[in-house]
Design a protein around this motif. Structure first.
Motif, mmCIF file in Angstrom:
data_model
loop_
_atom_site.group_PDB
_atom_site.id
_atom_site.type_symbol
_atom_site.label_atom_id
_atom_site.label_comp_id
_atom_site.label_asym_id
_atom_site.label_seq_id
_atom_site.Cartn_x
_atom_site.Cartn_y
_atom_site.Cartn_z
ATOM 1 N N ASP A 133 -8.297 -7.801 12.150
ATOM 2 C CA ASP A 133 -8.683 -6.536 11.541
ATOM 3 C C ASP A 133 -8.123 -5.354 12.322
ATOM 4 O O ASP A 133 -8.835 -4.399 12.666
ATOM 5 N N LEU A 134 -6.821 -5.432 12.595
ATOM 6 C CA LEU A 134 -6.115 -4.370 13.289
ATOM 7 C C LEU A 134 -5.099 -3.730 12.347
ATOM 8 O O LEU A 134 -4.678 -4.332 11.360
ATOM 9 N N ALA A 135 -4.716 -2.509 12.659
ATOM 10 C CA ALA A 135 -3.661 -1.852 11.900
ATOM 11 C C ALA A 135 -2.336 -2.575 12.136
ATOM 12 O O ALA A 135 -2.177 -3.341 13.091
ATOM 13 N N LEU A 136 -1.390 -2.329 11.244
ATOM 14 C CA LEU A 136 -0.059 -2.925 11.325
ATOM 15 C C LEU A 136 0.975 -1.804 11.325
ATOM 16 O O LEU A 136 1.023 -0.998 10.387
ATOM 17 N N ILE A 137 1.792 -1.739 12.378
ATOM 18 C CA ILE A 137 2.849 -0.729 12.476
ATOM 19 C C ILE A 137 4.135 -1.343 11.952
ATOM 20 O O ILE A 137 4.650 -2.316 12.528
ATOM 21 N N VAL A 138 4.660 -0.779 10.858
ATOM 22 C CA VAL A 138 5.793 -1.377 10.159
ATOM 23 C C VAL A 138 7.052 -0.544 10.363
ATOM 24 O O VAL A 138 7.095 0.652 10.027
ATOM 25 N N HIS A 139 8.066 -1.198 10.912
ATOM 26 C CA HIS A 139 9.416 -0.633 11.030
ATOM 27 C C HIS A 139 10.205 -1.124 9.827
ATOM 28 O O HIS A 139 10.282 -2.327 9.578
ATOM 29 N N CYS A 140 10.791 -0.187 9.078
ATOM 30 C CA CYS A 140 11.533 -0.560 7.873
ATOM 31 C C CYS A 140 12.783 0.289 7.797
ATOM 32 O O CYS A 140 12.698 1.512 7.585
ATOM 33 N N GLU A 153 2.825 -9.424 -1.181
ATOM 34 C CA GLU A 153 2.391 -10.825 -1.260
ATOM 35 C C GLU A 153 1.346 -11.130 -0.197
ATOM 36 O O GLU A 153 0.364 -11.841 -0.461
ATOM 37 N N ALA A 154 1.542 -10.586 1.009
ATOM 38 C CA ALA A 154 0.575 -10.828 2.084
ATOM 39 C C ALA A 154 -0.800 -10.283 1.730
ATOM 40 O O ALA A 154 -1.825 -10.916 2.006
ATOM 41 N N MET A 155 -0.829 -9.112 1.116
ATOM 42 C CA MET A 155 -2.106 -8.528 0.717
ATOM 43 C C MET A 155 -2.760 -9.330 -0.406
ATOM 44 O O MET A 155 -3.986 -9.482 -0.441
ATOM 45 N N ALA A 156 -1.937 -9.863 -1.292
ATOM 46 C CA ALA A 156 -2.474 -10.644 -2.417
ATOM 47 C C ALA A 156 -3.027 -11.983 -1.968
ATOM 48 O O ALA A 156 -4.003 -12.490 -2.535
ATOM 49 N N THR A 157 -2.416 -12.559 -0.942
ATOM 50 C CA THR A 157 -2.798 -13.916 -0.521
ATOM 51 C C THR A 157 -3.698 -13.947 0.703
ATOM 52 O O THR A 157 -4.487 -14.879 0.866
ATOM 53 N N GLY A 158 -3.581 -12.935 1.579
ATOM 54 C CA GLY A 158 -4.324 -12.977 2.836
ATOM 55 C C GLY A 158 -5.357 -11.894 3.017
ATOM 56 O O GLY A 158 -6.051 -11.859 4.025
ATOM 57 N N GLY A 159 -5.438 -10.982 2.061
ATOM 58 C CA GLY A 159 -6.425 -9.916 2.170
ATOM 59 C C GLY A 159 -5.798 -8.599 2.570
ATOM 60 O O GLY A 159 -4.589 -8.485 2.743
ATOM 61 N N PRO A 160 -6.619 -7.566 2.723
ATOM 62 C CA PRO A 160 -6.126 -6.215 2.991
ATOM 63 C C PRO A 160 -5.319 -6.125 4.291
ATOM 64 O O PRO A 160 -5.535 -6.890 5.234
ATOM 65 N N VAL A 161 -4.391 -5.199 4.295
ATOM 66 C CA VAL A 161 -3.614 -4.877 5.491
ATOM 67 C C VAL A 161 -3.633 -3.361 5.651
ATOM 68 O O VAL A 161 -3.249 -2.642 4.731
ATOM 69 N N ARG A 162 -4.120 -2.889 6.778
ATOM 70 C CA ARG A 162 -4.071 -1.450 7.072
ATOM 71 C C ARG A 162 -2.722 -1.161 7.726
ATOM 72 O O ARG A 162 -2.551 -1.291 8.935
ATOM 73 N N ALA A 163 -1.745 -0.774 6.903
ATOM 74 C CA ALA A 163 -0.368 -0.651 7.378
ATOM 75 C C ALA A 163 0.094 0.789 7.381
ATOM 76 O O ALA A 163 -0.304 1.594 6.541
ATOM 77 N N VAL A 164 0.958 1.106 8.354
ATOM 78 C CA VAL A 164 1.642 2.388 8.383
ATOM 79 C C VAL A 164 3.147 2.138 8.377
ATOM 80 O O VAL A 164 3.654 1.326 9.147
#
Length: 270
Positions: A133-140, A153-164
């Motif tokens: 239950d930690l935030a996710l820092i996304v480099h794109c 897909e990750a949110m659909a299969t594994g639950g919420p992601v608090r991403a930036v």
């Protein structure tokens, strides 16, 4: 526009790299400037788990610094499954860890042979963020479609992601996709550059409730400091540009982005 550092407005710099050699000689002075300019909290991103002790040492010295732990996509050549265990352990070992990352995909600079490792590393770190239950820092970078597909897909299969989406430079169309996914969008000094019209148009696509500011220091110093070492105090310039762009008072921008950072990273604000 003046080249002076702006007066204090309470802000959170959501992405710094203070452990880099650029700050070895004068970090105390850099810290004094960020405190004078109203930077109340900083989130120190992590490039490899091996540097995590350096991050902890900085947070020991400056209690306003909070931490992430993870593996950057451009370091994916060193990815092994046991690194997931190490990241998991490090994240659980220090209560100052508020995020996993930075992780994600970089198709601009990456070795093509490492693309699959980037994806494997990204998937694994998303799972850690979900489990802890930690935030996710996304480099794109040059990888919006693939990044979006994996996050969705990750949110659909594994639950919420608090991403930036950190240091965001995507198009308005790409921005809308990540906004609709519920991601926070963080802008850096790029938004102040004269040739960054696309980034400024993208900022207009972000609801104020999902907007963040960062320096990504020591990189990407905003105008008028472009070409020099970046530092946390300069996040005021990012905030000023966004406030002008959105047509809101700087104080409102500071208040909203600070509260957003507190929600994303679960930061205690002073």
């Amino acid at each position: 526009m003046s080249t002076a550092v702006l007066p204090a407005a309470p802000l959170v710099d959501t992405h710094v790299h203070l452990n880099y050699p650029d700050f070895a000689a004068d970090l105390p002075q850099v810290a004094e400037r960020w405190r004078q300019t109203g930077i109340r909290r900083l989130v120190h991103s992590c490039v490899t788990p091996a540097e995590f002790p350096q991050l902890q040492a900085i947070a020991d010295q400056y209690p306003e610094v909070f931490l992430s732990v993870g593996l950057h996509p451009l370091e994916a050549g060193q990815w092994q499954p046991d690194l997931a265990e190490k990241i998991t352990h490090l994240a659980a070992s220090d209560e100052r860890v508020v995020a996993i990352g930075e992780t994600g995909l970089d198709f601009y600079k990456s070795n093509p042979a490492d693309i699959e490792r980037q994806k494997e590393s990204f998937w694994a770190q998303i799972a850690i963020a979900q489990a802890q239950d930690l935030a996710l820092i996304v480099h794109c970078r040059e990888a919006a479609a693939a990044t979006y597909a994996i996050l969705k897909e990750a949110m659909a299969t594994g639950g919420p992601v608090r991403a930036v989406m950190h240091c965001w430079s995507g198009s308005p169309e790409e921005t809308r996709l990540f906004v609709e996914l519920g991601c926070f969008i963080s802008f850096s000094g790029i938004v102040t550059f004269k040739n960054a019209e696309t980034v400024r148009r993208s900022a207009l696509e972000v609801p104020l409730s999902q907007l963040l500011v960062e320096t990504d220091c020591p990189f990407l110093a905003p105008t008028p400091f472009r070409g020099k070492r970046n530092e946390p105090a300069y996040v005021q310039r990012v905030a000023q540009t966004l406030a002008e762009l959105l047509g809101i008072p700087p104080e409102k921008l500071a208040e909203e982005t600070s509260q957003n950072a507190a929600r994303l990273f679960r930061l205690p604000l002073p």
